[in-house]
Design an enzyme around this catalytic site. Structure first.
Site, PDB file in Angstrom:
ATOM      1  CE  LYS A  51      -4.384  -1.454   0.340  1.00 39.99           C
ATOM      2  NZ  LYS A  51      -5.505  -0.982  -0.507  1.00 39.99           N
ATOM      3  CB  SER A 301      -0.961  -8.143  -0.650  1.00 38.89           C
ATOM      4  OG  SER A 301      -1.729  -8.971   0.209  1.00 38.89           O
TER       5      SER A 301
END
Length: 320
Positions: A51, A301
């Protein structure tokens, strides 16, 4: 639609902040999967997830345009990333998190000097509140996925994979709101269109899968999947057209399959990952990809885990 040019521009904007993350492999995992498996380690990225790429690209752009306050709505990882880069740039940030936010993610946001507000348990509840706060204080809302700067920033993961894994055949990506996979799709399909990109969702959070089936954005009700980073109600207005245009397939994995993958990566590979990361490994381990003898990159992720709750995500029995 986001372009490959925007992805390369994002790379220049964020390169001083983010890390180029490693590729991790395991002979045992490859043997189980019947493919050469390479794990893209975004779980060891700054702030513990991919992110930071999109957040850095977007927050830097808003600051260049004069922003003096930013907000975000996040289950944790996006909020951490926004708080981190806002702190570096000297801009106050308020992060709207769910009532059941993971403690480790909450503490990390506070550690980056982010202000916290709790609101509901779904993105449908958090997003309007974060937008409202931005308007009240003449700030800028930083979307978690539905923004060209966010998507382009996440797309830099795809550029790195193409450079790090020679002749990669398939890239497997988790899907929440779609920012990561739409960025990776843009980077890969506009560079090496023969490389397949397969998305993975939990069975309990299959909004993008249903949207592709129906040909339009489809919402689901709230979900309690252990993959908390993938708990969204529907794909984004900007991300869905990119996914619809480029993605080769989307696979679904069960909660038990996610647990098995999480356990394997921790026990056998000594890598601490989130359940949201484990969905790509689960898809490979449980033959959801429908391929063999290929070079497969599974994107991990994030790695922001509440250690106190980790044991609850382990399967009752080992794979054997």
């Amino acid at each position: 639609m986001v372009t490959i040019k925007q992805v390369y521009e994002a790379r220049e904007q964020i390169k001083a902040i983010i890390n180029e993350t490693p590729i991790i492999s395991s002979n045992q995992l490859s043997s189980i999967c019947g493919n050469s498996i390479f794990l893209k380690g975004e779980h060891v990225q700054k702030t513990g997830s991919f992110k930071i790429r999109g957040a850095t690209n977007k927050v830097k752009q808003t600051v260049r345009e004069g922003a003096s306050f930013v907000t975000a709505a996040s289950s944790g990882n996006h909020g951490q990333a926004v708080a981190y880069i806002a702190n570096i740039l000297g801009v106050p940030a308020t992060i709207v998190v769910p009532e059941d936010v993971t403690v480790s993610k909450l503490n990390a946001i506070k550690g980056y000097n982010g202000n916290i507000e709790k609101c509901g348990t779904t993105s449908a509840e958090r997003l309007p509140r974060a937008n409202e706060l931005a308007k009240l204080k003449n700030g800028v809302f930083i979307p978690p996925y539905d923004d060209p700067y966010i998507i382009a920033g996440q797309g830099t993961v795809g550029l790195e994979i193409l450079e790090q894994i020679e002749d990669v055949d398939v890239v497997v990506v988790p899907i929440g709101g779609g920012g990561l996979i739409s960025g990776i799709l843009t980077a890969i399909k506009e560079t090496k269109p023969n490389v397949k990109v397969i998305g993975v969702e939990p069975e309990m959070a299959n909004d993008t899968y249903l949207s592709l089936e129906s040909g339009r954005i489809t919402s689901i009700s709230g979900t309690a999947t252990i993959a908390d980073g993938l708990r969204v109600n529907q794909p984004g207005d900007m991300t869905f057209p990119i996914i619809n245009r480029y993605v080769d397939d989307i696979m679904l994995v069960s909660e038990e399959e996610i647990r098995h993958a999480l356990f394997f990566v921790l026990e056998r590979m000594k890598q601490l990952i989130e359940p949201s990361s484990a969905v790509t490994v689960a898809a490979a381990m449980f033959n959801k990809l429908g391929i063999s003898d290929k070079k497969v990159a599974c994107v991990l992720s994030g790695g922001n885990v509440d250690i106190r709750k980790l044991y609850k995500n382990f399967p009752e029995k080992d794979m054997g």
